[in-house]
Design a protein around this motif. Sequence first.
Motif, PDB file in Angstrom:
ATOM      1  N   PRO A  89     -12.045 -58.813  18.260  1.00  0.00           N
ATOM      2  CA  PRO A  89     -11.074 -59.702  18.906  1.00  0.00           C
ATOM      3  C   PRO A  89     -10.340 -58.994  20.044  1.00  0.00           C
ATOM      4  CG  PRO A  89     -10.713 -59.590  16.519  1.00  0.00           C
ATOM      5  CD  PRO A  89     -11.752 -58.582  16.860  1.00  0.00           C
ATOM      6  N   PRO A  90     -10.106 -59.678  21.146  1.00  0.00           N
ATOM      7  CA  PRO A  90      -9.447 -59.043  22.296  1.00  0.00           C
ATOM      8  C   PRO A  90      -8.078 -58.455  21.961  1.00  0.00           C
ATOM      9  CG  PRO A  90     -10.304 -61.207  22.888  1.00  0.00           C
ATOM     10  CD  PRO A  90     -10.490 -61.061  21.419  1.00  0.00           C
ATOM     11  N   TYR A  91      -7.364 -59.067  21.029  1.00  0.00           N
ATOM     12  CA  TYR A  91      -6.028 -58.562  20.690  1.00  0.00           C
ATOM     13  C   TYR A  91      -6.060 -57.213  19.981  1.00  0.00           C
ATOM     14  CZ  TYR A  91      -6.901 -60.391  15.955  1.00  0.00           C
ATOM     15  OH  TYR A  91      -7.422 -60.647  14.723  1.00  0.00           O
ATOM     16  N   PHE A  92      -7.232 -56.827  19.448  1.00  0.00           N
ATOM     17  CA  PHE A  92      -7.320 -55.552  18.731  1.00  0.00           C
ATOM     18  C   PHE A  92      -6.949 -54.373  19.626  1.00  0.00           C
ATOM     19  CE2 PHE A  92      -9.821 -51.709  18.011  1.00  0.00           C
ATOM     20  CZ  PHE A  92      -9.267 -51.303  16.812  1.00  0.00           C
ATOM     21  N   TYR A  93      -7.433 -54.375  20.846  1.00  0.00           N
ATOM     22  CA  TYR A  93      -7.225 -53.232  21.735  1.00  0.00           C
ATOM     23  C   TYR A  93      -5.736 -52.991  21.992  1.00  0.00           C
ATOM     24  CZ  TYR A  93     -12.236 -53.550  22.290  1.00  0.00           C
ATOM     25  OH  TYR A  93     -13.578 -53.580  22.027  1.00  0.00           O
ATOM     26  N   ARG A  94      -5.006 -54.032  22.222  1.00  0.00           N
ATOM     27  CA  ARG A  94      -3.564 -53.914  22.452  1.00  0.00           C
ATOM     28  C   ARG A  94      -2.840 -53.564  21.155  1.00  0.00           C
ATOM     29  NH1 ARG A  94      -1.971 -59.136  23.662  1.00  0.00           N
ATOM     30  NH2 ARG A  94      -3.246 -58.890  25.499  1.00  0.00           N
ATOM     31  N   ASN A  95      -3.190 -54.258  20.083  1.00  0.00           N
ATOM     32  CA  ASN A  95      -2.496 -54.052  18.820  1.00  0.00           C
ATOM     33  C   ASN A  95      -2.774 -52.691  18.202  1.00  0.00           C
ATOM     34  OD1 ASN A  95      -1.406 -56.556  19.112  1.00  0.00           O
ATOM     35  ND2 ASN A  95      -2.633 -57.535  17.533  1.00  0.00           N
ATOM     36  N   SER A  96      -3.988 -52.175  18.347  1.00  0.00           N
ATOM     37  CA  SER A  96      -4.298 -50.869  17.767  1.00  0.00           C
ATOM     38  C   SER A  96      -3.421 -49.785  18.388  1.00  0.00           C
ATOM     39  CB  SER A  96      -5.783 -50.524  17.932  1.00  0.00           C
ATOM     40  OG  SER A  96      -6.125 -50.380  19.302  1.00  0.00           O
ATOM     41  N   ILE A  97      -3.191 -49.864  19.676  1.00  0.00           N
ATOM     42  CA  ILE A  97      -2.327 -48.889  20.346  1.00  0.00           C
ATOM     43  C   ILE A  97      -0.890 -49.049  19.864  1.00  0.00           C
ATOM     44  CG2 ILE A  97      -1.374 -48.208  22.583  1.00  0.00           C
ATOM     45  CD1 ILE A  97      -4.192 -48.942  23.743  1.00  0.00           C
ATOM     46  N   ALA A  98      -0.446 -50.278  19.699  1.00  0.00           N
ATOM     47  CA  ALA A  98       0.917 -50.526  19.205  1.00  0.00           C
ATOM     48  C   ALA A  98       1.088 -50.021  17.777  1.00  0.00           C
ATOM     49  CB  ALA A  98       1.241 -52.015  19.288  1.00  0.00           C
TER      50      ALA A  98
END
Length: 142
Positions: A89-98
């Motif tokens: 999912p596209p949101y993974f990349y942002r959320n994993s860093i957060a």
Amino acid sequence: MSEVKKAAFSFKGYQVRSFSYAEPVNPKIDSLSIDFDPSGTFSKSTGIFEVKFNFKAFLTEKNNNYDVVTASLFTEFQFEANLNLGDIPPYFYRNSIAIVFPYLRAFISNLTLQANVKPIILPILNLTDLEEPLRKNTVEVI
């Protein structure tokens, strides 16, 4: 009332695999610059997505950078096995860093505090600009 959906991934853990601290000669800890270099490896067969988060805090003096803190943090996230990288999912990349950043932030603060020097407390940051570099620096392995 809407139903809460379960996330497509779970956080398995993290490990700081390398860390260095060099006390600056003329400490100006308040003027540190920071740099991040995220990358990822996704294993289709296991569903493990490893995010490597290289971090550097440095001072710049007369066009020279002097590293004060460097760290490499590795984290594991679990997806379903046999998922393709394109199905992440596209949101993974942002959320994993957060998810990862607070662990790095706490680690650096604790170690500099224990070193009996002025603690380095990284600010709360908006790291959404790291989403694209993580996506571009991700490879899939079998």
